[in-house]
Design an enzyme around this catalytic site. Structure first.
Site, PDB file in Angstrom:
ATOM      1  N   ALA A 103      -4.442   7.629  -4.026  1.00 26.38           N
ATOM      2  CA  ALA A 103      -3.090   7.149  -4.332  1.00 26.38           C
ATOM      3  C   ALA A 103      -3.228   5.674  -4.713  1.00 26.38           C
ATOM      4  CB  ALA A 103      -2.183   7.336  -3.128  1.00 26.38           C
ATOM      5  N   SER A 105       0.849  -1.191   0.000  1.00 22.96           N
ATOM      6  CA  SER A 105       0.000   0.000   0.000  1.00 22.96           C
ATOM      7  C   SER A 105       0.882   1.237   0.000  1.00 22.96           C
ATOM      8  CB  SER A 105      -0.939  -0.039   1.212  1.00 22.96           C
ATOM      9  OG  SER A 105      -1.934   0.946   1.099  1.00 22.96           O
ATOM     10  N   ASN A 106       0.375   2.370   0.445  1.00 20.19           N
ATOM     11  CA  ASN A 106       1.182   3.591   0.474  1.00 20.19           C
ATOM     12  C   ASN A 106       0.720   4.493   1.620  1.00 20.19           C
ATOM     13  OD1 ASN A 106      -0.962   5.436  -0.584  1.00 20.19           O
ATOM     14  ND2 ASN A 106      -0.823   4.001  -2.299  1.00 20.19           N
ATOM     15  N   ARG A 107       1.332   5.669   1.745  1.00 19.51           N
ATOM     16  CA  ARG A 107       1.139   6.512   2.937  1.00 19.51           C
ATOM     17  C   ARG A 107      -0.119   7.371   2.909  1.00 19.51           C
ATOM     18  NH1 ARG A 107       6.109  10.159   3.163  1.00 19.51           N
ATOM     19  NH2 ARG A 107       5.026  10.990   4.978  1.00 19.51           N
ATOM     20  N   SER A 108      -0.922   7.273   1.880  1.00 18.89           N
ATOM     21  CA  SER A 108      -2.096   8.146   1.797  1.00 18.89           C
ATOM     22  C   SER A 108      -3.048   7.905   2.965  1.00 18.89           C
ATOM     23  CB  SER A 108      -2.835   7.895   0.474  1.00 18.89           C
ATOM     24  OG  SER A 108      -4.043   8.612   0.466  1.00 18.89           O
TER      25      SER A 108
END
Ligand code: CTP
Length: 221
Positions: A88, A21-24
């Site tokens: 994101a 996943s990512n930091r959003s």
């Protein structure tokens, strides 16, 4: 207007426990949704996994993967006048997702990835008179990259975001962005709250919508 907004990250599962996943956090997309409702628009918010509550009067659809988000956008877009792709979206997913937990004794040391669909690219043929706004979260060559995405994804506006700054981008309540329109000088904005940026983007959508109205539409109710 009816405005469709995507927010938050997507998750791409390797097994029932692990994902990419990512930091959003979804803060920017949720702020745009709130600003749109405050100005009297109908809002559908397609959100990846975030810990934010649904803003009042917003119709929310929760999804997890990029492919879920694509399916939700394709389903909802025909009913909407504008789309803000603030999510994101993960560009890749593990090639193989297992339905049982991988054990460390048998876990492969290398995980093969495959490309996810690009949502904006997939829905470009459905754009018509709809207003499309995208975001570009960058660390290098910010304007070159954002302008490339503006053109390639057929957008009316792209919000270029330098995510190397501590007070802008992921996980904070403020943003410092440059708005890039086709055929116009970039509009560099000062540090502002995500709420204030949300209002500015909704104002852009309203003015673009007004400009899109043909003279024959002008007198219609
Ligand atoms: N986006 C999308 N589908 C994807 C990835 C991104 O629709 N699979 C959208 C994002 O929501 C954003 C815009 O495209 O509005 C730009 O996303 P970004 O992640 O900055 O760019 P990428 O297309 O992933 O390109 P690159 O990897 O070269 O930065």
């Amino acid at each position: 207007m009816k405005i469709l907004i995507t927010a938050g990250p997507t998750r791409e599962y390797l097994d029932p426990v692990r994902f990419m996943s990512n930091r959003s956090t979804g803060k920017m997309g949720f702020a745009i949704a709130e600003a749109a409702v405050a100005r009297g628009h109908e809002v559908t918010l397609i959100s990846g996994p975030v810990i934010l509550g649904t803003p009042p009067e917003v119709s929310r659809i929760d999804i997890e993967t990029a492919r879920d988000m694509l399916a939700a956008v394709q389903k909802e877009l025909p009913e909407h006048d504008a789309l803000v792709m603030c999510a994101a979206v993960s560009d890749f997913r593990p090639k193989i997702t297992t339905c049982h937990k991988l054990k460390k004794s048998t876990m492969p040391p290398v995980i093969e990835l495959i490309a996810n669909p690009d949502i904006l690219h997939c829905i470009q043929p459905e754009k018509g008179n709809r207003i499309f706004v995208g975001f570009a979260a960058e660390t290098d060559n910010i304007f070159i990259e954002a302008e490339r995405k503006l053109k390639e994804k057929g957008l009316d506006l792209i919000v270029a975001n330098d995510i190397t700054q501590v007070d802008a981008g992921f996980e904070v309540d403020t943003n410092r962005v440059t708005l890039i329109h086709p055929e116009q000088e970039p509009e560099k904005l000062p540090l502002m709250s995500k709420a204030a940026l949300g209002e500015k983007l909704i104002e852009f959508i309203e003015s673009k919508n007004k400009a899109n109205c043909t003279p024959s539409d002008a007198g219609s109710v």
